[in-house]
Write a protein that holds these residues in place. Structure first.
Motif, PDB file in Angstrom:
ATOM      1  N   ARG A 138       0.825  -1.233   0.000  1.00  0.00           N
ATOM      2  CA  ARG A 138       0.000   0.000   0.000  1.00  0.00           C
ATOM      3  C   ARG A 138       0.845   1.264   0.000  1.00  0.00           C
ATOM      4  O   ARG A 138       0.537   2.268   0.636  1.00  0.00           O
ATOM      5  N   ASN A 140     -11.208   4.802  -6.710  1.00  0.00           N
ATOM      6  CA  ASN A 140     -11.479   3.433  -6.301  1.00  0.00           C
ATOM      7  C   ASN A 140     -10.328   2.549  -6.772  1.00  0.00           C
ATOM      8  O   ASN A 140      -9.890   2.655  -7.918  1.00  0.00           O
ATOM      9  N   ASP A 141      -9.813   1.683  -5.892  1.00  0.00           N
ATOM     10  CA  ASP A 141      -8.752   0.765  -6.300  1.00  0.00           C
ATOM     11  C   ASP A 141      -9.366  -0.488  -6.916  1.00  0.00           C
ATOM     12  O   ASP A 141     -10.362  -1.011  -6.414  1.00  0.00           O
ATOM     13  N   TRP A 180     -10.504   9.560  -2.312  1.00  0.00           N
ATOM     14  CA  TRP A 180     -11.023   8.200  -2.292  1.00  0.00           C
ATOM     15  C   TRP A 180     -12.531   8.210  -1.973  1.00  0.00           C
ATOM     16  O   TRP A 180     -13.003   9.015  -1.168  1.00  0.00           O
ATOM     17  N   GLY A 220     -14.657   4.143   2.218  1.00  0.00           N
ATOM     18  CA  GLY A 220     -14.332   2.725   2.288  1.00  0.00           C
ATOM     19  C   GLY A 220     -13.224   2.290   1.343  1.00  0.00           C
ATOM     20  O   GLY A 220     -12.855   1.106   1.318  1.00  0.00           O
ATOM     21  N   GLU A 221     -12.692   3.204   0.551  1.00  0.00           N
ATOM     22  CA  GLU A 221     -11.606   2.885  -0.385  1.00  0.00           C
ATOM     23  C   GLU A 221     -10.301   3.527   0.106  1.00  0.00           C
ATOM     24  O   GLU A 221     -10.336   4.571   0.769  1.00  0.00           O
ATOM     25  N   PRO A 222      -9.159   2.929  -0.232  1.00  0.00           N
ATOM     26  CA  PRO A 222      -8.960   1.648  -0.937  1.00  0.00           C
ATOM     27  C   PRO A 222      -9.389   0.474  -0.073  1.00  0.00           C
ATOM     28  O   PRO A 222      -9.311   0.539   1.154  1.00  0.00           O
ATOM     29  N   SER A 223      -9.826  -0.601  -0.746  1.00  0.00           N
ATOM     30  CA  SER A 223     -10.498  -1.669  -0.010  1.00  0.00           C
ATOM     31  C   SER A 223      -9.790  -3.013  -0.024  1.00  0.00           C
ATOM     32  O   SER A 223     -10.122  -3.874   0.783  1.00  0.00           O
ATOM     33  N   SER A 224      -8.824  -3.246  -0.929  1.00  0.00           N
ATOM     34  CA  SER A 224      -8.207  -4.571  -1.017  1.00  0.00           C
ATOM     35  C   SER A 224      -6.739  -4.474  -1.407  1.00  0.00           C
ATOM     36  O   SER A 224      -6.379  -3.694  -2.297  1.00  0.00           O
ATOM     37  N   GLU A 261      -5.966  -5.095  -5.091  1.00  0.00           N
ATOM     38  CA  GLU A 261      -6.374  -4.083  -6.075  1.00  0.00           C
ATOM     39  C   GLU A 261      -5.341  -2.955  -6.030  1.00  0.00           C
ATOM     40  O   GLU A 261      -5.354  -2.123  -5.127  1.00  0.00           O
TER      41      GLU A 261
END
Length: 235
Positions: free
Chosen positions: A174, A216-217, A191, A194-198, A201
Protein backbone atom coordinates in the motif's frame (compact mmCIF):
# COMPACT_ATOMS: atom_id res chain seq x y z
CA UNK A 1 148.95 15.02 12.82
CA UNK A 2 145.90 13.26 11.94
CA UNK A 3 143.10 15.41 10.56
CA UNK A 4 139.84 15.39 12.40
CA UNK A 5 136.64 14.76 10.49
CA UNK A 6 133.45 16.01 12.04
CA UNK A 7 130.17 14.52 10.93
CA UNK A 8 127.06 16.54 11.25
CA UNK A 9 123.62 15.07 10.90
CA UNK A 10 121.49 17.12 8.67
CA UNK A 11 117.70 16.63 8.59
CA UNK A 12 115.32 18.24 6.10
CA UNK A 13 111.81 18.98 7.31
CA UNK A 14 108.83 19.04 4.95
CA UNK A 15 107.52 22.57 5.09
CA UNK A 16 104.25 21.93 3.43
CA UNK A 17 102.32 22.39 6.67
CA UNK A 18 103.45 25.95 6.96
CA UNK A 19 103.65 27.17 3.41
CA UNK A 20 100.99 25.11 1.69
CA UNK A 21 103.23 24.81 -1.35
CA UNK A 22 103.74 21.08 -1.06
CA UNK A 23 101.45 18.49 0.44
CA UNK A 24 100.92 14.80 0.51
CA UNK A 25 98.18 15.33 -1.99
CA UNK A 26 100.66 16.69 -4.47
CA UNK A 27 101.46 13.17 -5.45
CA UNK A 28 97.74 12.21 -5.82
CA UNK A 29 95.81 14.04 -8.52
CA UNK A 30 92.70 15.75 -7.24
CA UNK A 31 89.32 14.66 -8.69
CA UNK A 32 87.06 17.54 -9.52
CA UNK A 33 83.56 17.13 -8.13
CA UNK A 34 80.87 16.80 -10.75
CA UNK A 35 77.38 18.26 -10.29
CA UNK A 36 74.69 15.73 -9.33
CA UNK A 37 72.48 14.80 -12.22
CA UNK A 38 69.07 13.24 -11.75
CA UNK A 39 68.58 9.85 -13.24
CA UNK A 40 67.20 10.02 -16.75
CA UNK A 41 63.50 9.12 -16.99
CA UNK A 42 62.70 9.94 -13.38
CA UNK A 43 60.15 12.79 -13.29
CA UNK A 44 60.67 15.66 -10.97
CA UNK A 45 58.22 16.48 -8.18
CA UNK A 46 56.84 19.46 -10.12
CA UNK A 47 56.22 17.35 -13.22
CA UNK A 48 54.43 14.70 -11.14
CA UNK A 49 52.24 17.34 -9.52
CA UNK A 50 51.31 18.82 -12.89
CA UNK A 51 50.44 15.42 -14.30
CA UNK A 52 48.25 14.65 -11.27
CA UNK A 53 46.45 17.98 -11.64
CA UNK A 54 45.94 17.37 -15.34
CA UNK A 55 44.51 13.92 -14.65
CA UNK A 56 42.06 15.29 -12.05
CA UNK A 57 40.92 17.99 -14.46
CA UNK A 58 40.42 15.41 -17.18
CA UNK A 59 38.29 13.25 -14.86
CA UNK A 60 36.22 16.28 -13.80
CA UNK A 61 35.72 17.27 -17.43
CA UNK A 62 34.64 13.75 -18.35
CA UNK A 63 32.15 13.61 -15.47
CA UNK A 64 30.70 17.00 -16.47
CA UNK A 65 30.47 15.88 -20.10
CA UNK A 66 28.55 12.72 -19.16
CA UNK A 67 26.19 14.71 -16.89
CA UNK A 68 25.36 17.32 -19.53
CA UNK A 69 25.11 14.69 -22.25
CA UNK A 70 22.44 12.89 -20.24
CA UNK A 71 20.60 16.17 -19.65
CA UNK A 72 20.82 17.01 -23.35
CA UNK A 73 19.55 13.56 -24.31
CA UNK A 74 16.58 13.95 -21.98
CA UNK A 75 15.82 17.41 -23.38
CA UNK A 76 16.20 16.08 -26.92
CA UNK A 77 13.68 13.32 -26.24
CA UNK A 78 11.21 15.83 -24.79
CA UNK A 79 11.59 18.12 -27.77
CA UNK A 80 11.23 15.17 -30.13
CA UNK A 81 7.95 14.24 -28.45
CA UNK A 82 6.78 17.83 -28.88
CA UNK A 83 7.84 17.86 -32.54
CA UNK A 84 5.86 14.67 -33.08
CA UNK A 85 2.83 16.50 -31.77
CA UNK A 86 3.29 19.82 -33.53
CA UNK A 87 2.51 18.36 -36.94
CA UNK A 88 -1.04 18.04 -35.64
CA UNK A 89 -3.37 20.94 -35.18
CA UNK A 90 -2.77 22.93 -32.00
CA UNK A 91 -5.18 25.06 -30.05
CA UNK A 92 -3.27 28.00 -28.55
CA UNK A 93 -4.11 30.85 -26.23
CA UNK A 94 -2.06 33.95 -25.51
CA UNK A 95 -0.41 33.87 -22.11
CA UNK A 96 -0.93 36.85 -19.82
CA UNK A 97 1.67 37.42 -18.50
CA UNK A 98 3.87 35.51 -20.96
CA UNK A 99 6.09 32.68 -19.71
CA UNK A 100 9.70 33.84 -20.13
CA UNK A 101 10.02 34.60 -23.86
CA UNK A 102 7.09 32.33 -24.76
CA UNK A 103 3.83 34.04 -25.68
CA UNK A 104 1.47 31.22 -26.62
CA UNK A 105 0.44 28.15 -24.60
CA UNK A 106 -0.91 25.32 -26.70
CA UNK A 107 -2.56 21.92 -26.43
CA UNK A 108 -2.99 19.41 -29.26
CA UNK A 109 -6.39 19.26 -30.89
CA UNK A 110 -8.98 17.42 -28.78
CA UNK A 111 -6.94 17.95 -25.58
CA UNK A 112 -8.41 20.10 -22.79
CA UNK A 113 -6.25 22.81 -21.17
CA UNK A 114 -6.11 23.41 -17.43
CA UNK A 115 -3.44 25.36 -15.57
CA UNK A 116 -0.08 24.33 -17.08
CA UNK A 117 -1.26 20.97 -18.50
CA UNK A 118 -3.36 19.41 -21.25
CA UNK A 119 -5.75 16.47 -20.73
CA UNK A 120 -7.09 13.81 -23.07
CA UNK A 121 -9.79 11.22 -22.52
CA UNK A 122 -9.63 8.29 -24.89
CA UNK A 123 -12.66 6.37 -26.08
CA UNK A 124 -11.11 2.89 -25.94
CA UNK A 125 -10.66 0.62 -22.93
CA UNK A 126 -7.48 -1.17 -21.81
CA UNK A 127 -5.64 -2.44 -18.74
CA UNK A 128 -3.77 0.01 -16.52
CA UNK A 129 -0.40 -0.92 -18.03
CA UNK A 130 -1.70 -0.65 -21.59
CA UNK A 131 -3.31 2.70 -20.77
CA UNK A 132 -0.01 3.93 -19.38
CA UNK A 133 1.78 2.89 -22.59
CA UNK A 134 -0.88 4.57 -24.75
CA UNK A 135 -0.32 7.85 -22.92
CA UNK A 136 3.46 7.49 -23.24
CA UNK A 137 3.16 7.01 -27.00
CA UNK A 138 1.60 10.50 -27.16
CA UNK A 139 4.32 12.12 -25.05
CA UNK A 140 2.07 12.13 -21.99
CA UNK A 141 1.34 10.07 -18.86
CA UNK A 142 -1.74 8.94 -16.98
CA UNK A 143 -3.36 11.80 -15.11
CA UNK A 144 -1.92 12.95 -11.78
CA UNK A 145 -4.28 14.78 -9.39
CA UNK A 146 -2.93 16.97 -6.58
CA UNK A 147 -5.76 19.40 -5.88
CA UNK A 148 -9.53 19.72 -5.58
CA UNK A 149 -9.49 22.20 -8.49
CA UNK A 150 -7.87 19.65 -10.78
CA UNK A 151 -10.27 16.93 -9.64
CA UNK A 152 -13.26 19.20 -10.29
CA UNK A 153 -11.93 20.22 -13.70
CA UNK A 154 -11.51 16.69 -15.02
CA UNK A 155 -14.77 15.31 -13.64
CA UNK A 156 -16.72 17.95 -15.56
CA UNK A 157 -15.58 16.46 -18.87
CA UNK A 158 -15.86 12.76 -17.95
CA UNK A 159 -18.74 10.40 -18.59
CA UNK A 160 -20.40 9.60 -15.28
CA UNK A 161 -21.33 6.14 -16.61
CA UNK A 162 -17.68 5.17 -17.21
CA UNK A 163 -14.55 4.67 -15.11
CA UNK A 164 -11.11 6.09 -15.98
CA UNK A 165 -7.64 5.00 -14.99
CA UNK A 166 -5.43 7.67 -13.41
CA UNK A 167 -1.67 7.50 -12.82
CA UNK A 168 -1.79 6.12 -9.28
CA UNK A 169 -0.74 2.56 -8.42
CA UNK A 170 0.52 0.43 -5.55
CA UNK A 171 3.75 -1.53 -6.20
CA UNK A 172 3.24 -3.32 -2.87
CA UNK A 173 2.43 -2.81 0.81
CA UNK A 174 0.00 0.00 0.00
CA UNK A 175 2.77 2.40 -0.97
CA UNK A 176 0.82 4.50 -3.45
CA UNK A 177 2.90 6.17 -6.17
CA UNK A 178 2.19 8.59 -9.00
CA UNK A 179 3.55 7.80 -12.46
CA UNK A 180 5.37 11.14 -12.69
CA UNK A 181 7.18 10.41 -9.36
CA UNK A 182 5.61 13.36 -7.57
CA UNK A 183 4.95 12.71 -3.85
CA UNK A 184 1.73 11.02 -2.83
CA UNK A 185 0.02 13.42 -0.42
CA UNK A 186 -2.63 11.71 1.71
CA UNK A 187 -4.16 15.07 2.59
CA UNK A 188 -4.94 15.68 -1.11
CA UNK A 189 -6.63 12.41 -2.04
CA UNK A 190 -10.20 11.81 -3.15
CA UNK A 191 -11.02 8.20 -2.29
CA UNK A 192 -14.62 7.03 -2.18
CA UNK A 193 -15.77 6.12 1.34
CA UNK A 194 -14.33 2.72 2.29
CA UNK A 195 -11.61 2.89 -0.38
CA UNK A 196 -8.96 1.65 -0.94
CA UNK A 197 -10.50 -1.67 -0.01
CA UNK A 198 -8.21 -4.57 -1.02
CA UNK A 199 -4.47 -5.31 -1.09
CA UNK A 200 -5.00 -7.19 -4.35
CA UNK A 201 -6.37 -4.08 -6.07
CA UNK A 202 -3.27 -2.08 -6.94
CA UNK A 203 -4.44 0.37 -9.62
CA UNK A 204 -6.77 3.33 -9.31
CA UNK A 205 -9.73 4.60 -11.33
CA UNK A 206 -11.83 7.70 -10.96
CA UNK A 207 -15.57 7.04 -11.23
CA UNK A 208 -18.95 8.36 -10.16
CA UNK A 209 -21.12 6.99 -7.37
CA UNK A 210 -24.17 8.25 -5.55
CA UNK A 211 -21.85 10.26 -3.31
CA UNK A 212 -20.18 11.89 -6.32
CA UNK A 213 -16.85 11.48 -8.06
CA UNK A 214 -14.00 9.72 -6.30
CA UNK A 215 -11.18 7.19 -6.49
CA UNK A 216 -11.48 3.43 -6.30
CA UNK A 217 -8.75 0.77 -6.30
CA UNK A 218 -9.26 -2.15 -8.71
CA UNK A 219 -7.22 -5.00 -10.19
CA UNK A 220 -4.81 -3.65 -12.80
CA UNK A 221 -5.87 -6.12 -15.51
CA UNK A 222 -9.38 -4.71 -15.71
CA UNK A 223 -10.13 -2.82 -18.95
CA UNK A 224 -11.19 0.77 -18.38
CA UNK A 225 -10.98 4.12 -20.11
CA UNK A 226 -8.19 6.49 -19.09
CA UNK A 227 -7.15 10.14 -18.80
CA UNK A 228 -3.77 11.24 -20.22
CA UNK A 229 -1.93 14.36 -19.12
CA UNK A 230 0.96 16.34 -20.64
CA UNK A 231 2.56 19.73 -20.14
CA UNK A 232 1.40 22.54 -22.34
CA UNK A 233 3.47 23.42 -25.41
CA UNK A 234 4.79 26.99 -25.23
CA UNK A 235 5.56 28.96 -28.40
Amino acid sequence: MASEITYAEVKFKNESNSSGTYSDSATVPKVKPTPHLSKPGRPSLLFTSLMTLFLLLAIAFLAAFIFYFQKYSQLFEEKKAIRDLTHKELNCTKDNPPMDDKVWSCCPKDWKPFSSHCYFTGTGSASWRESKENCSSMGAHLMVIHSQEEQDFITKILDSQAAYYIGLSDPGRRQWRWVDHTPYNESATFWHPGEPSSDNEQCVIINHRDSGWGWNDIVCSGEQKSVCQMKKIYL
